[in-house]
Write a protein that holds these residues in place. Structure first.
Motif: not given
Length: 139
Positions: A83-84, A76-79, A86-93, A50-51
């Motif tokens: 993801a909204d 980090a969400i904007t970049r 609050l999970t890592l995107t593929a790029e975040g991973v 949770a945020r």
């Protein structure tokens, strides 16, 4: 002749902390990430949260305001790293994994040849100091 070991103080803890952190910041600069954003990526690597909990825990751990953590999280969400939900995107991973791969050899080198029992004592001392400092901040 033996060299006297200086007593443990907040000053020498700080010097060690900043030397280690500077190595991390040099790696993070290659990804245009802040220290705080790297922490958020690390926390979310373990799964979504949770945020409010993420922000509160991060702010408490690094002793900054929740608003400051919110700002780093929003960036980090904007970049596209988080993801909204609050999970890592593929790029975040990908970014988090690359940073980990680059930092692990540094960490291993810093801790190399320190006996396990010394590391265990150090961990206990640091936990005690953290607890006491947090209690003082709460008082």
């Amino acid at each position: 002749m033996t060299t006297a070991i200086p007593p443990l103080t907040g000053a020498n803890l700080g010097v060690a902390y900043f030397a280690i952190r500077k190595n991390l910041l040099d790696v993070l600069a290659d990804y245009d990430l802040t220290f705080e954003q790297s922490l958020l990526l690390n926390y979310l690597r373990q799964g979504s949260v949770a945020r409010a909990d993420l922000v509160a825990a991060t702010a408490d751990n690094i002793k900054v305001s929740a608003a400051e953590v919110e700002s780093h999280l929003d960036a980090a969400i904007t970049r596209g790293l988080i993801a909204d939900g609050l999970t890592l995107t593929a790029e975040g991973v990908r970014v988090q994994q690359e940073i980990t791969e680059r930092v692990q050899p540094l960490t291993k080198a810093f801790f190399a040849d320190i006996p396990a029992e010394d590391l265990a004592v150090t961990a206990r001392v640091l936990a005690t100091l953290t607890d006491r400092a947090n209690a003082a901040l709460s008082a």
